[in-house]
Scaffold this motif. Structure first.
Motif, PDB file in Angstrom:
ATOM      1  N   UNK B 125       0.829  -1.206   0.000  1.00 16.00           N
ATOM      2  CA  UNK B 125       0.000   0.000   0.000  1.00 16.00           C
ATOM      3  C   UNK B 125       0.859   1.250   0.000  1.00 16.00           C
ATOM      4  N   UNK B 126       0.763   2.038   1.071  1.00 13.60           N
ATOM      5  CA  UNK B 126       1.533   3.276   1.137  1.00 13.60           C
ATOM      6  C   UNK B 126       1.926   3.603   2.584  1.00 13.60           C
ATOM      7  N   UNK B 127       2.626   2.667   3.245  1.00 14.22           N
ATOM      8  CA  UNK B 127       3.002   2.949   4.639  1.00 14.22           C
ATOM      9  C   UNK B 127       3.956   4.135   4.777  1.00 14.22           C
ATOM     10  N   UNK B 128       4.716   4.461   3.713  1.00 13.28           N
ATOM     11  CA  UNK B 128       5.635   5.610   3.759  1.00 13.28           C
ATOM     12  C   UNK B 128       4.978   6.868   3.190  1.00 13.28           C
ATOM     13  N   UNK B 129       3.642   6.925   3.255  1.00 13.54           N
ATOM     14  CA  UNK B 129       2.916   8.037   2.647  1.00 13.54           C
ATOM     15  C   UNK B 129       3.094   9.366   3.337  1.00 13.54           C
ATOM     16  N   UNK B 130       3.665   9.359   4.539  1.00 13.80           N
ATOM     17  CA  UNK B 130       3.943  10.610   5.236  1.00 13.80           C
ATOM     18  C   UNK B 130       5.396  10.577   5.715  1.00 13.80           C
ATOM     19  N   UNK B 131       5.808  11.539   6.542  1.00 15.70           N
ATOM     20  CA  UNK B 131       7.210  11.633   6.966  1.00 15.70           C
ATOM     21  C   UNK B 131       7.725  10.290   7.491  1.00 15.70           C
ATOM     22  N   UNK B 132       8.928   9.929   7.069  1.00 20.92           N
ATOM     23  CA  UNK B 132       9.473   8.624   7.464  1.00 20.92           C
ATOM     24  C   UNK B 132      10.994   8.687   7.547  1.00 20.92           C
ATOM     25  N   UNK B 133      11.579   7.643   8.134  1.00 20.98           N
ATOM     26  CA  UNK B 133      13.040   7.588   8.181  1.00 20.98           C
ATOM     27  C   UNK B 133      13.524   6.171   7.938  1.00 20.98           C
ATOM     28  N   UNK B 134      14.801   6.062   7.655  1.00 22.27           N
ATOM     29  CA  UNK B 134      15.453   4.774   7.408  1.00 22.27           C
ATOM     30  C   UNK B 134      16.616   4.644   8.383  1.00 22.27           C
ATOM     31  N   UNK B 190       0.261  -0.921  16.738  1.00 26.13           N
ATOM     32  CA  UNK B 190       0.917  -0.275  15.593  1.00 26.13           C
ATOM     33  C   UNK B 190       1.263  -1.314  14.521  1.00 26.13           C
ATOM     34  N   UNK B 191       0.901  -1.084  13.251  1.00 26.68           N
ATOM     35  CA  UNK B 191       1.230  -2.067  12.213  1.00 26.68           C
ATOM     36  C   UNK B 191       2.739  -2.160  11.953  1.00 26.68           C
ATOM     37  N   UNK B 192       3.208  -3.384  11.814  1.00 25.28           N
ATOM     38  CA  UNK B 192       4.607  -3.647  11.466  1.00 25.28           C
ATOM     39  C   UNK B 192       4.618  -4.568  10.244  1.00 25.28           C
ATOM     40  N   UNK B 193       5.382  -4.172   9.231  1.00 29.60           N
ATOM     41  CA  UNK B 193       5.417  -4.908   7.965  1.00 29.60           C
ATOM     42  C   UNK B 193       6.770  -5.599   7.819  1.00 29.60           C
ATOM     43  N   UNK B 194       6.740  -6.893   7.557  1.00 33.04           N
ATOM     44  CA  UNK B 194       7.960  -7.641   7.252  1.00 33.04           C
ATOM     45  C   UNK B 194       7.959  -7.943   5.755  1.00 33.04           C
ATOM     46  N   UNK B 195       8.930  -7.429   5.041  1.00 34.40           N
ATOM     47  CA  UNK B 195       9.042  -7.712   3.610  1.00 34.40           C
ATOM     48  C   UNK B 195      10.293  -8.532   3.353  1.00 34.40           C
ATOM     49  N   UNK B 196      10.113  -9.725   2.807  1.00 40.52           N
ATOM     50  CA  UNK B 196      11.252 -10.632   2.590  1.00 40.52           C
ATOM     51  C   UNK B 196      11.402 -10.960   1.113  1.00 40.52           C
ATOM     52  N   UNK B 197      12.624 -10.932   0.609  1.00 39.98           N
ATOM     53  CA  UNK B 197      12.913 -11.337  -0.771  1.00 39.98           C
ATOM     54  C   UNK B 197      12.021 -10.585  -1.761  1.00 39.98           C
ATOM     55  N   UNK B 227       5.040   1.253  11.534  1.00 40.42           N
ATOM     56  CA  UNK B 227       4.158   2.386  11.310  1.00 40.42           C
ATOM     57  C   UNK B 227       4.268   3.453  12.386  1.00 40.42           C
ATOM     58  N   UNK B 228       3.565   4.563  12.183  1.00 41.21           N
ATOM     59  CA  UNK B 228       3.427   5.598  13.204  1.00 41.21           C
ATOM     60  C   UNK B 228       2.045   5.440  13.837  1.00 41.21           C
ATOM     61  N   UNK B 229       1.692   6.361  14.730  1.00 41.86           N
ATOM     62  CA  UNK B 229       0.346   6.338  15.326  1.00 41.86           C
ATOM     63  C   UNK B 229      -0.735   6.553  14.273  1.00 41.86           C
ATOM     64  N   UNK B 230      -0.352   7.161  13.148  1.00 46.63           N
ATOM     65  CA  UNK B 230      -1.336   7.472  12.104  1.00 46.63           C
ATOM     66  C   UNK B 230      -1.537   6.343  11.097  1.00 46.63           C
ATOM     67  N   UNK B 231      -0.624   5.373  11.076  1.00 47.41           N
ATOM     68  CA  UNK B 231      -0.668   4.328  10.048  1.00 47.41           C
ATOM     69  C   UNK B 231      -1.913   3.451  10.211  1.00 47.41           C
ATOM     70  N   UNK B 232      -2.584   3.179   9.111  1.00 45.14           N
ATOM     71  CA  UNK B 232      -3.856   2.458   9.156  1.00 45.14           C
ATOM     72  C   UNK B 232      -3.809   1.174   8.321  1.00 45.14           C
ATOM     73  N   UNK B 233      -4.631   0.210   8.714  1.00 48.75           N
ATOM     74  CA  UNK B 233      -4.748  -1.051   7.973  1.00 48.75           C
ATOM     75  C   UNK B 233      -6.170  -1.149   7.415  1.00 48.75           C
ATOM     76  N   UNK B 234      -6.276  -1.416   6.123  1.00 50.02           N
ATOM     77  CA  UNK B 234      -7.583  -1.605   5.478  1.00 50.02           C
ATOM     78  C   UNK B 234      -7.771  -3.099   5.240  1.00 50.02           C
ATOM     79  N   UNK B 235      -8.712  -3.703   5.956  1.00 49.15           N
ATOM     80  CA  UNK B 235      -9.023  -5.121   5.718  1.00 49.15           C
ATOM     81  C   UNK B 235      -9.809  -5.221   4.416  1.00 49.15           C
ATOM     82  N   UNK B 236      -9.551  -6.275   3.624  1.00 49.06           N
ATOM     83  CA  UNK B 236     -10.242  -6.429   2.339  1.00 49.06           C
ATOM     84  C   UNK B 236     -10.702  -7.872   2.176  1.00 49.06           C
TER      85      UNK B 236
END
Lengths: 254, 254
Positions: B125-134, B190-197, B227-236
């Protein structure tokens, strides 16, 4: 019956930063939505219709593209840079989150692109070589005190900072205010990079020091990178300098 | 006489994230240096020689490639993702900064690539849609207290956080420590995303909550987005959820 929606990053500037995946996605679309100037960078494929819209129309553009796809078409929305960084991907998710239930059944995908900070960084060396952050200076969508809080936190903890949307006609004072704020944490000699029209023929990348960083160097097509205490400049005879942030960081800042 | 050195980002995974510019740079190189597994993703063009090296060899690889180019060859070094993000571009700049004076005369260029956090974000989706850091969690090159300071600053000020190098065999405890640290600032949901390979055939992207984020979900090929406090999850229904951070942020956090 529903179609598909794909949100495609064009990268900055001309076609040289387009990925194979983005190119495929654009070829496969019957309808392409986007901000006019970005859409002009996309060739119109046979049978494809383009729907340009204005800059401030993200939410309406997202909803129009979703409705079009839900009716059964293969639709693309383009973003300059990466769609996930201060761009259309979040607008599409917001529309789905708040729209009719059936929008959640839509097949939606996102194709990443080279975002401006990566292209500007590559144009001058490796200023993002260590921990960094990206902050939008636009206060259309958030209060200015929150931006100040984030500038303080990022500079205080030693992040290199990429500033998106550094200035606009509606916000002439923000950039100066942000630089002044960063000057409370960083030495006046900290390198600041102004990247304008990156990836285009009129690309310009300039390096100045924090105490000389002026809003006059920036416009809406500019991406600014403010170094950390660790960021270094390599002078080179007959060539532009290289700016980089070393991979190692030794100390905890005050 | 000197040749040229170009530091090229391959993007994550297979060829689909390669840009036109990166493809051109690889075709034009007589010699290509890189970490073995990345180099295997590059077709060997006629007359081209590949020089694979080991993972921990960045400084030596950079110096070898520079020397080769200074002798007159067109040389490329490849990085997975973007060379400017925790990768070879900074290693090349460090080598030039500390090497012989003549290395500063070398024609050196950097070609950006899709860095892992952009590909993982696009996959969900767009978890980095607002201010973010690496932030890199590797403490090979910086002290752990500095990493903790940056985690505190970023989470406290409401940045979404991309964690590079989240775990390694040499650092089994760091990821758990980092998540515990972030839990002082962020709600357990808070949502946490694990992206592998990502970008490969065996790509996996999973979304969990912060209180369930476990080092067992991550390895060296994983990129984690918190995520931040603002990050949202849309169930589909019948589809994976979408995760996004809205473009607007309303409040200054405590």
């Amino acid at each position: 019956m529903t179609g598909t929606l794909v949100v495609v990053g064009l990268g900055p500037g001309d076609q040289r930063y387009l990925t194979a995946d983005a190119d495929d996605a654009l070829r496969g679309a019957e309808a392409v939505y986007g901000y006019g100037p970005y859409l002009q960078r996309v060739p119109i494929h046979p049978g494809q219709v383009h729907y340009p819209s204005d800059n401030r129309e993200e939410a309406r553009r997202a909803a129009a593209a979703i409705r079009h796809a839900v009716r059964g078409a293969n639709v693309a929305i383009v973003s300059g840079g990466d769609p996930g960084v201060f761009a259309m991907a979040a607008a599409v998710c917001e529309a789905i989150d708040t729209g009719p239930e059936e929008w959640r059944r839509l097949d939606v995908a996102f194709v990443p692109g080279i975002t401006a900070m990566l292209a500007v960084a590559a144009g001058i060396g490796a200023p993002l070589g260590h921990d960094f952050c990206a902050i939008s200076l636009s206060d259309n969508l958030k209060p200015w005190p929150l931006i100040e809080q984030r500038l303080d936190a990022a500079a205080g903890a030693g992040f290199v900072i990429a500033l998106y949307n550094p200035v606009s006609r509606a916000r002439p004072w923000q950039f100066r205010n942000a630089i002044e704020r960063l000057g409370r944490h960083l030495p006046p000699t900290t390198p600041v990079i102004f990247g304008r029209a990156v990836g285009r023929e009129d690309e310009q990348i300039n390096v100045v020091t924090l105490d000389a960083a002026d809003a006059a160097n920036a416009d809406m097509a500019t991406l600014v990178i403010v170094g950390s205490r660790d960021t270094r400049v390599i002078a080179r005879p007959g060539r532009h300098p290289l700016v980089y942030t070393p991979r190692a960081a030794a100390e905890v800042s005050a």
